[in-house]
Design a protein around this motif. Structure first.
Motif, mmCIF file in Angstrom:
data_model
loop_
_atom_site.group_PDB
_atom_site.id
_atom_site.type_symbol
_atom_site.label_atom_id
_atom_site.label_comp_id
_atom_site.label_asym_id
_atom_site.label_seq_id
_atom_site.Cartn_x
_atom_site.Cartn_y
_atom_site.Cartn_z
ATOM 1 N N HIS A 51 0.884 -1.177 0.000
ATOM 2 C CA HIS A 51 0.000 0.000 0.000
ATOM 3 C C HIS A 51 0.912 1.214 0.000
ATOM 4 O O HIS A 51 1.940 1.207 0.687
ATOM 5 C CB HIS A 51 -0.865 -0.025 1.277
ATOM 6 C CG HIS A 51 -1.697 1.210 1.483
ATOM 7 N ND1 HIS A 51 -3.067 1.204 1.375
ATOM 8 C CD2 HIS A 51 -1.359 2.482 1.801
ATOM 9 C CE1 HIS A 51 -3.536 2.417 1.627
ATOM 10 N NE2 HIS A 51 -2.514 3.213 1.888
ATOM 11 N N PRO A 69 -11.093 7.695 -0.027
ATOM 12 C CA PRO A 69 -10.345 8.909 -0.381
ATOM 13 C C PRO A 69 -10.657 9.393 -1.806
ATOM 14 O O PRO A 69 -10.730 10.595 -2.056
ATOM 15 C CB PRO A 69 -8.879 8.483 -0.241
ATOM 16 C CG PRO A 69 -8.917 7.418 0.809
ATOM 17 C CD PRO A 69 -10.202 6.674 0.553
ATOM 18 N N PHE A 153 -16.207 0.295 6.354
ATOM 19 C CA PHE A 153 -15.040 0.076 7.222
ATOM 20 C C PHE A 153 -15.383 -0.863 8.372
ATOM 21 O O PHE A 153 -14.572 -1.717 8.751
ATOM 22 C CB PHE A 153 -14.526 1.409 7.785
ATOM 23 C CG PHE A 153 -13.799 2.246 6.778
ATOM 24 C CD1 PHE A 153 -12.612 1.807 6.218
ATOM 25 C CD2 PHE A 153 -14.299 3.472 6.381
ATOM 26 C CE1 PHE A 153 -11.930 2.580 5.274
ATOM 27 C CE2 PHE A 153 -13.639 4.249 5.456
ATOM 28 C CZ PHE A 153 -12.450 3.806 4.898
ATOM 29 N N GLU B 144 -6.673 4.170 5.002
ATOM 30 C CA GLU B 144 -7.723 4.637 4.086
ATOM 31 C C GLU B 144 -8.752 5.472 4.846
ATOM 32 O O GLU B 144 -9.127 6.560 4.398
ATOM 33 C CB GLU B 144 -8.392 3.438 3.393
ATOM 34 C CG GLU B 144 -9.441 3.878 2.370
ATOM 35 C CD GLU B 144 -10.224 2.726 1.757
ATOM 36 O OE1 GLU B 144 -9.854 1.555 1.939
ATOM 37 O OE2 GLU B 144 -11.243 3.025 1.093
ATOM 38 N N ARG B 145 -9.202 4.951 5.998
ATOM 39 C CA ARG B 145 -10.244 5.664 6.758
ATOM 40 C C ARG B 145 -9.758 7.047 7.175
ATOM 41 O O ARG B 145 -10.503 8.021 7.103
ATOM 42 C CB ARG B 145 -10.638 4.848 8.005
ATOM 43 C CG ARG B 145 -11.727 5.485 8.851
ATOM 44 C CD ARG B 145 -12.041 4.643 10.080
ATOM 45 N NE ARG B 145 -10.945 4.553 11.010
ATOM 46 C CZ ARG B 145 -10.659 5.470 11.918
ATOM 47 N NH1 ARG B 145 -11.400 6.545 12.037
ATOM 48 N NH2 ARG B 145 -9.614 5.317 12.720
ATOM 49 N N ARG B 147 -7.420 8.812 5.779
ATOM 50 C CA ARG B 147 -6.951 9.575 4.617
ATOM 51 C C ARG B 147 -5.467 9.920 4.698
ATOM 52 O O ARG B 147 -5.049 11.040 4.391
ATOM 53 C CB ARG B 147 -7.769 10.850 4.434
ATOM 54 C CG ARG B 147 -9.268 10.584 4.465
ATOM 55 C CD ARG B 147 -10.053 11.842 4.285
ATOM 56 N NE ARG B 147 -11.300 11.797 5.024
ATOM 57 C CZ ARG B 147 -12.181 12.770 5.074
ATOM 58 N NH1 ARG B 147 -11.943 13.892 4.421
ATOM 59 N NH2 ARG B 147 -13.273 12.653 5.771
ATOM 60 N N VAL B 148 -4.702 8.933 5.149
ATOM 61 C CA VAL B 148 -3.248 9.116 5.235
ATOM 62 C C VAL B 148 -2.673 9.054 3.820
ATOM 63 O O VAL B 148 -3.030 8.169 3.034
ATOM 64 C CB VAL B 148 -2.624 8.038 6.137
ATOM 65 C CG1 VAL B 148 -1.110 8.050 6.044
ATOM 66 C CG2 VAL B 148 -3.077 8.250 7.576
#
Lengths: 165, 293
Positions: A51, A69, A153, B144-145, B147-148
């Protein structure tokens, strides 16, 4: 450098031309990532990463599954947007569809078959869905089918095997 | 060598009288995504009672909530993370994180990685490592959560970090440890001194590798949520004597670490480390290290 058309085409569903610089988008195992210059430099020299930067989404079969995002990037400029009341917003985050009764405002397309982003009254994008009936004529009932919401999530945590990136 | 009496007696020898602890859940505001006051106001509006953690900039204890604070829209939008109060301390001990190359050597499930990204304002690069694939999925979900944008994740054992061929400005060593009874009700039944010693050996291996990849003027923060000195003061004493490291003065919540442990005299500078006995927070140990100049 990756072919970014799949990501850009997804953004176009909401009337957005996403200014993605191909040089900084990387595809890895069907997953797309947007990198900073520093990350691009580092990952080019050291492969094997899982990632990097901003996860944009994943191609699965014939379809593209966006990341949150990416949805938030699209949300800044999206033409197709629906604002819903608190109760509908919460139900949407729980995976439910949007009913006409819960819609506060419609911008952009209201035509059946089009995609639209779903916002709460704070102006925050909660996900997106597909309009299932012409909203101008619809008085009540099912209006937008939920395709993805941020409650995902929590569902990933409960079902780790379903995780994406 | 195991059981509650055995460990409690050790804590007594270190100067702490055992008492049961009811931990309060804590959250940390991700200020890169939202203004702290905004999210606090929204949570209060939902009926969540928050109490500012006095020793943290962006930390709040959840004093009361009728529902899980891990299932609010605000949480799902990455406005805050659920992170135990003591665990919020290590990332704040670095100086000048912006634009730095940072290694988070044992990163999953990602609470400190997200906090580092927040402190860096998403500048620079964080290289996040973890060896466990399932935990890496939890890490990437957090990224992801929240927003990195500045992190690259590798599935790699921290003991092989030098394979990356990088030298880091800052290294976070939130090493695997034995944990403590405050977060694990079965801790005294499950843990033995042998476990503690095995973890301490692993931690020394990670420390050894970390020194190899730390720049000469770099900073390293070492943290565990263990109360056992083998994983804490004794490991740091060993690192000072064998790895060319020195401790750095830190100003944070916690007590000065003891420099005499079970009759063994340690390097006097070990007292710069902070030991946190369970009470307001879980048990914790943290220290800042750099290469000896």
């Amino acid at each position: 450098m990756a072919e970014t058309s799949v990501v850009k085409n997804f953004a176009r569903l909401f009337g957005v031309e996403l200014p993605l610089d191909n040089r900084f988008v990387v595809e890895r195992g069907g997953c797309y990532f947007l990198l900073s210059e520093k990350l691009k430099d580092l990952t080019e020299k050291r492969g094997g990463w899982r990632h990097a930067g901003t996860y944009l989404g994943k191609v699965k079969g014939e379809s593209f599954q966006p990341s949150f995002p990416l949805l938030f990037m699209i949300a800044e400029k999206a033409k197709n947007r629906i604002v819903v009341d608190d109760k509908s917003a919460w139900l949407f985050v729980c995976g439910r569809d949007i009913f006409k009764e819960g819609i506060l405002k419609i911008e952009g397309s209201s035509e059946k078959g089009n995609c639209t982003l779903i916002f709460n009254r704070h102006g925050e994008c909660l996900g997106y869905g597909k309009i299932v009936k012409n909203l101008n004529k619809l008085k009540s009932g099912l209006a937008v089918k939920n395709l993805l919401d941020v409650g995902d999530f929590l569902r990933r945590e409960r079902h780790p095997a379903n995780q994406e990136a | 060598m195991f059981g509650k009496e055995f460990f409690v007696n050790r804590y007594r020898l270190l100067g702490w009288e055992f008492r049961d602890v009811a931990l309060k859940q804590a959250i940390r505001i991700n200020t890169v995504n939202v203004k702290g006051a905004d999210v606090v106001g929204r949570l209060k509006g939902l009926g969540v009672e928050l109490e500012k953690v006095p020793f943290l900039h962006n930390g709040y204890w959840v004093a009361r909530s009728d529902f899980s604070v891990g299932a609010t829209v605000e949480y799902l939008l990455g406005y805050y993370s659920i992170q135990e109060a003591a665990a919020q301390i290590p990332a704040t001990l670095f100086t000048d994180l912006k634009d730095k190359l940072v290694l988070d050597a044992c990163a999953a499930p990602g609470g400190k990685t997200v906090q580092l990204a927040d402190l860096m304002d998403n500048t620079g690069v964080i290289v996040a490592l973890d060896v466990n694939k399932q935990r890496l999925e939890a890490l990437t979900n957090q990224l992801e959560r929240c927003r990195v944008k500045n992190t690259v994740v590798y599935q790699l054992d921290a003991r092989h970090a030098s394979k990356l061929g990088l030298k880091f400005d800052r290294i976070m060593l939130d090493v695997p440890c034995s944990g403590n009874f405050a977060t694990d009700r079965e801790w005294f039944k499950r843990r033995t001194l042998r476990d503690v010693e095995r973890n301490a050996r692993l931690q020394r291996q990670i420390l050894t590798e970390a020194v190899k990849v730390l720049k000469d003027d770099g900073e390293m923060v070492y943290a565990t949520c263990s109360l056992e000195p083998e994983e804490n003061e004794l490991n740091i004493d060993w690192a000072l004597k064998n790895l060319g490291l020195e401790t750095v003065e830190i100003n944070c919540y916690g007590e000065e670490a003891p420099t005499e442990v079970f009759g063994k005299r340690l390097d006097d500078s070990v007292k710069r480390c902070r030991r946190i006995w369970p009470g307001k927070t879980q048990g914790f140990f943290v220290c800042k290290l750099r290469k000896r100049r």
